[in-house]
Design an enzyme around this catalytic site. Structure first.
Site, mmCIF file in Angstrom:
data_model
loop_
_atom_site.group_PDB
_atom_site.id
_atom_site.type_symbol
_atom_site.label_atom_id
_atom_site.label_comp_id
_atom_site.label_asym_id
_atom_site.label_seq_id
_atom_site.Cartn_x
_atom_site.Cartn_y
_atom_site.Cartn_z
ATOM 1 N N SER A 266 75.491 65.112 43.732
ATOM 2 C CA SER A 266 75.725 63.880 44.500
ATOM 3 C C SER A 266 74.587 63.635 45.479
ATOM 4 O O SER A 266 73.890 64.559 45.898
ATOM 5 C CB SER A 266 77.054 63.962 45.256
ATOM 6 O OG SER A 266 77.015 64.950 46.269
ATOM 7 N N GLY A 267 74.395 62.369 45.834
ATOM 8 C CA GLY A 267 73.406 62.007 46.849
ATOM 9 C C GLY A 267 71.984 62.290 46.432
ATOM 10 O O GLY A 267 71.236 62.988 47.125
ATOM 11 N N GLY B 193 68.667 66.052 47.553
ATOM 12 C CA GLY B 193 69.381 65.711 46.329
ATOM 13 C C GLY B 193 68.444 65.325 45.200
ATOM 14 O O GLY B 193 68.617 65.765 44.055
ATOM 15 N N SER C 214 74.714 72.726 56.371
ATOM 16 C CA SER C 214 73.689 72.596 57.408
ATOM 17 C C SER C 214 73.800 73.803 58.321
ATOM 18 O O SER C 214 74.879 74.418 58.423
ATOM 19 C CB SER C 214 73.924 71.313 58.226
ATOM 20 O OG SER C 214 73.140 71.291 59.405
ATOM 21 N N TYR D 98 79.285 65.256 63.464
ATOM 22 C CA TYR D 98 78.562 65.791 62.310
ATOM 23 C C TYR D 98 78.815 67.289 62.163
ATOM 24 O O TYR D 98 79.138 67.781 61.075
ATOM 25 C CB TYR D 98 77.072 65.508 62.454
ATOM 26 C CG TYR D 98 76.231 66.060 61.326
ATOM 27 C CD1 TYR D 98 76.200 65.437 60.087
ATOM 28 C CD2 TYR D 98 75.465 67.212 61.511
ATOM 29 C CE1 TYR D 98 75.434 65.947 59.053
ATOM 30 C CE2 TYR D 98 74.702 67.735 60.478
ATOM 31 C CZ TYR D 98 74.689 67.093 59.258
ATOM 32 O OH TYR D 98 73.933 67.605 58.228
#
Length: 285
Positions: free
Chosen positions: A10-11, A17, A145, A158
């Site tokens: 995805s992305g 990605g 992350s 986030y």
């Protein structure tokens, strides 16, 4: 060339990605590169297609639409891949969106929106893929992350989403392993990609309305600019994603650079997650 492994990523319109999709194809995977918008008007897939062409793997990369926040879109994409290719061997959850702000100055709905993309989007893709990954003995690879391990100022929403993903995948790891599915999270630090611009941060506007938070926000933005000046390339970060896809027995947790390892290591002595997963595996066996 006979291709017997299929991965959905995805992305993939830019950044990690895009590079992961090309790297997987170079490694011989049939790569289904997904993105939210594949319309001709936006040409969001142009950079990916050109990169695949330059690497000589255009025939192994196919682009499909998948909006990770839309359950119908996710189900249709995964079902279509399995119908067309008869198998699914891995998913790479890479789609996400950055966000800068602090709670007093934004609404709870703003936070929910961040969670929708960065947390629930991951869950929806993984949920749709798991039955097929059980059949193939496949893998779930999720790009999180260092902000999923260490909370960072003005990144409350986030980091909360990334913490949630890390906790979910760490908890899923022993359960999935019991049915033959490998779960890995990949933790980048600063990466030079469009992800930063896609966070939609207007620094002047943020500072203008920051009020009592302005001095701290200004210092944070200046520090962030310095850290991204020496950021890792998306291609280098994507190499770790490929490692998670191809290693014989990847650990739960992989960092993409020495800087990321040092940062995560400040909080986690157990860098690869082995101690935790050995412990929790015992809870279900």
């Amino acid at each position: 060339m006979t291709v017997d492994r299929t991965v959905v990523i995805s992305g993939t319109s830019s950044g990690i990605g895009l590079e992961a999709a090309v790297a997987a194809a170079r490694a011989g995977w049939r790569t289904v590169a997904t993105m939210r918008d594949t319309s001709r008007d936006t040409s969001r897939d142009a950079d990916l297609r050109e990169a695949a062409r330059k690497e000589g793997v255009a025939d192994l990369v196919e682009v499909r639409r998948m909006d990770v926040t839309d359950p119908g879109s996710v189900q249709a994409c995964i079902a279509g891949v399995v119908a067309d290719h008869s198998r699914l061997d891995a998913v790479v959850n890479n789609a996400g969106a950055g966000h800068v702000g602090t709670l007093e100055q934004e609404s709870v709905e703003d936070v929910r929106a961040v969670m929708e993309v960065n947390f629930f989007g991951v869950l929806q893709v993984t949920h749709a893929a798991l039955p097929h990954l059980r059949s193939s003995g496949g893998r779930v690879v999720t790009v999180t992350s260092v902000g999923g391990v260490v909370g960072q100022p003005f990144n409350e929403a986030y980091c909360a989403a990334k913490f949630a993903v890390e906790g979910f995948m760490e908890s899923l790891h022993p359960v999935a392993a019991g049915v033959g599915v490998t779960v890995t999270v990949v933790e980048p630090g600063a990466v030079a990609s469009e992800f930063v611009s896609n966070a939609g941060v207007d620094q002047d506007a943020l500072l203008a309305r920051a009020g009592v938070y302005a001095p701290a926000l200004k210092a944070y933005l200046e520090r962030t600019a310095r850290s991204f000046a020496g950021a890792q390339s998306p291609r280098d970060a994507a190499a770790t994603v490929l490692e998670a896809l191809t290693a014989d027995a990847p650990p739960l947790r992989l960092q993409t650079s020495d800087g990321a390892r040092d940062f995560v290591g400040a909080k986690l002595a157990d860098l690869d997650g082995g101690t935790v997963t050995r412990l929790t595996s015992g809870w279900v066996s």
